[in-house]
Design a protein around this motif. Structure first.
Motif, PDB file in Angstrom:
ATOM      1  N   PHE A   1      64.928  39.546  49.885  1.00 25.63           N
ATOM      2  CA  PHE A   1      63.531  39.360  50.279  1.00 25.63           C
ATOM      3  C   PHE A   1      62.627  40.123  49.322  1.00 25.63           C
ATOM      4  N   TYR A   2      61.475  39.540  48.993  1.00 29.53           N
ATOM      5  CA  TYR A   2      60.506  40.173  48.088  1.00 29.53           C
ATOM      6  C   TYR A   2      59.104  40.060  48.675  1.00 29.53           C
ATOM      7  N   PHE A   3      58.443  41.208  48.869  1.00 28.14           N
ATOM      8  CA  PHE A   3      57.045  41.268  49.279  1.00 28.14           C
ATOM      9  C   PHE A   3      56.270  41.931  48.144  1.00 28.14           C
ATOM     10  N   GLY A   4      55.339  41.204  47.537  1.00 24.04           N
ATOM     11  CA  GLY A   4      54.516  41.775  46.464  1.00 24.04           C
ATOM     12  C   GLY A   4      53.536  42.785  47.019  1.00 24.04           C
ATOM     13  N   GLY A   5      53.220  43.824  46.215  1.00 19.64           N
ATOM     14  CA  GLY A   5      52.262  44.843  46.621  1.00 19.64           C
ATOM     15  C   GLY A   5      50.832  44.391  46.391  1.00 19.64           C
ATOM     16  N   LYS A   6      49.921  44.890  47.203  1.00 11.25           N
ATOM     17  CA  LYS A   6      48.498  44.575  47.060  1.00 11.25           C
ATOM     18  C   LYS A   6      47.814  45.640  46.219  1.00 11.25           C
ATOM     19  N   SER A   7      46.661  45.282  45.669  1.00  8.23           N
ATOM     20  CA  SER A   7      45.813  46.242  44.964  1.00  8.23           C
ATOM     21  C   SER A   7      44.778  46.772  45.943  1.00  8.23           C
ATOM     22  N   TYR A   8      44.400  48.041  45.765  1.00  9.21           N
ATOM     23  CA  TYR A   8      43.435  48.672  46.662  1.00  9.21           C
ATOM     24  C   TYR A   8      42.384  49.399  45.819  1.00  9.21           C
ATOM     25  N   THR A   9      41.122  49.202  46.175  1.00 10.93           N
ATOM     26  CA  THR A   9      40.029  49.926  45.528  1.00 10.93           C
ATOM     27  C   THR A   9      39.335  50.760  46.592  1.00 10.93           C
ATOM     28  N   GLY A  10      39.320  52.068  46.370  1.00 12.34           N
ATOM     29  CA  GLY A  10      38.717  52.985  47.329  1.00 12.34           C
ATOM     30  C   GLY A  10      37.206  52.980  47.258  1.00 12.34           C
ATOM     31  N   PRO A  11      36.558  53.681  48.196  1.00 17.99           N
ATOM     32  CA  PRO A  11      35.094  53.708  48.232  1.00 17.99           C
ATOM     33  C   PRO A  11      34.473  54.367  46.993  1.00 17.99           C
ATOM     34  N   ASN A  12      35.214  55.245  46.319  1.00 13.99           N
ATOM     35  CA  ASN A  12      34.678  55.912  45.126  1.00 13.99           C
ATOM     36  C   ASN A  12      35.000  55.139  43.842  1.00 13.99           C
ATOM     37  N   GLY A  13      35.572  53.938  43.958  1.00 12.99           N
ATOM     38  CA  GLY A  13      35.846  53.109  42.791  1.00 12.99           C
ATOM     39  C   GLY A  13      37.231  53.270  42.205  1.00 12.99           C
ATOM     40  N   ASN A  14      37.998  54.248  42.697  1.00 18.84           N
ATOM     41  CA  ASN A  14      39.374  54.396  42.214  1.00 18.84           C
ATOM     42  C   ASN A  14      40.227  53.261  42.763  1.00 18.84           C
ATOM     43  N   SER A  15      41.097  52.737  41.914  1.00 12.88           N
ATOM     44  CA  SER A  15      41.966  51.652  42.387  1.00 12.88           C
ATOM     45  C   SER A  15      43.420  51.984  42.080  1.00 12.88           C
ATOM     46  N   PHE A  16      44.299  51.462  42.900  1.00 14.76           N
ATOM     47  CA  PHE A  16      45.733  51.609  42.679  1.00 14.76           C
ATOM     48  C   PHE A  16      46.452  50.439  43.307  1.00 14.76           C
ATOM     49  N   ASP A  17      47.706  50.262  42.937  1.00 18.39           N
ATOM     50  CA  ASP A  17      48.517  49.165  43.449  1.00 18.39           C
ATOM     51  C   ASP A  17      49.590  49.707  44.384  1.00 18.39           C
ATOM     52  N   TRP A  18      49.755  49.058  45.528  1.00 15.82           N
ATOM     53  CA  TRP A  18      50.854  49.392  46.426  1.00 15.82           C
ATOM     54  C   TRP A  18      52.141  48.863  45.815  1.00 15.82           C
ATOM     55  N   ALA A  19      53.244  49.505  46.084  1.00 16.22           N
ATOM     56  CA  ALA A  19      54.535  49.113  45.512  1.00 16.22           C
ATOM     57  C   ALA A  19      55.050  47.818  46.141  1.00 16.22           C
ATOM     58  N   ASP A  20      55.771  47.040  45.329  1.00 15.28           N
ATOM     59  CA  ASP A  20      56.465  45.857  45.839  1.00 15.28           C
ATOM     60  C   ASP A  20      57.607  46.324  46.731  1.00 15.28           C
ATOM     61  N   VAL A  21      57.962  45.516  47.706  1.00 10.88           N
ATOM     62  CA  VAL A  21      59.119  45.793  48.548  1.00 10.88           C
ATOM     63  C   VAL A  21      60.173  44.743  48.249  1.00 10.88           C
TER      64      VAL A  21
END
Length: 172
Positions: free
Chosen positions: A75-95
């Motif tokens: 099974f593969y679940f792709g990670g989502k991207s997240y942008t915080g309120p201060n403009g910083n962004s990061f990607d959640w890990a794939d599972v």
């Protein structure tokens, strides 16, 4: 619209009668491939996208209406991207995971069944490693070799990762 409804009803009636008459011809053991899709719920839906899997399943008829089932899949679940309120962004890990399930299936009528599976899930890479447990109740329809199932599956390790699943396969 009425004619379409009548055609669908006639088709379902023929399938039920065919399944009923062929019940005696079915083997006690079957094996086959399947594909599945998982739609994350709760916190899991905040971090990961829809997942997809492929696997192989087998079943052995025990007594009238009761069957032992088992499967292994990837099974593969792709990670989502997240942008915080201060403009910083990061990607959640794939599972990425390998669930191994064992359980029981009970036929309510000739083609409709309920199923309960349990087992282990081996996380394979990324931020998620190790082994966790799983539980997966479901309901499905099996006509001859075609098997379609709706289920809820929950994986337990550091946190619960739950998803609604749709599984389709063919058993030989």
């Amino acid at each position: 619209m009425k004619k379409i409804f009548q055609a669908v009803a006639a088709f379902l009636l023929v399938i039920c009668m065919t399944a009923q008459s062929s019940q005696a011809q079915l083997k006690r053991f079957s094996i086959g491939p399947f594909v599945e899709a998982g739609f994350p719920t709760g916190d899991f839906s905040e971090t990961n996208k829809t997942g997809y899997g492929i696997g192989i399943g087998a079943d052995i008829k025990l007594v009238a209406g009761l069957t032992a089932v088992g499967s292994v899949s990837y099974f593969y679940f792709g990670g989502k991207s997240y942008t915080g309120p201060n403009g910083n962004s990061f990607d959640w890990a794939d599972v990425k995971a390998i669930p191994i399930r064992l359980g029981l299936r009970y036929n309510l009528i000739s083609i409709l069944y309920v199923k309960l599976e349990g087992g282990t899930v081996q996380y394979a890479g990324g931020d998620y490693n190790g082994i966790g447990g799983l539980v997966a109740p479901g309901v499905g329809i099996r006509v001859l070799g075609l098997d379609v199932e709706g289920k809820y599956e929950a994986w337990f390790k550091d946190a619960t990762r739950g998803f609604w699943g749709l599984k389709a396969g063919y058993n030989f």
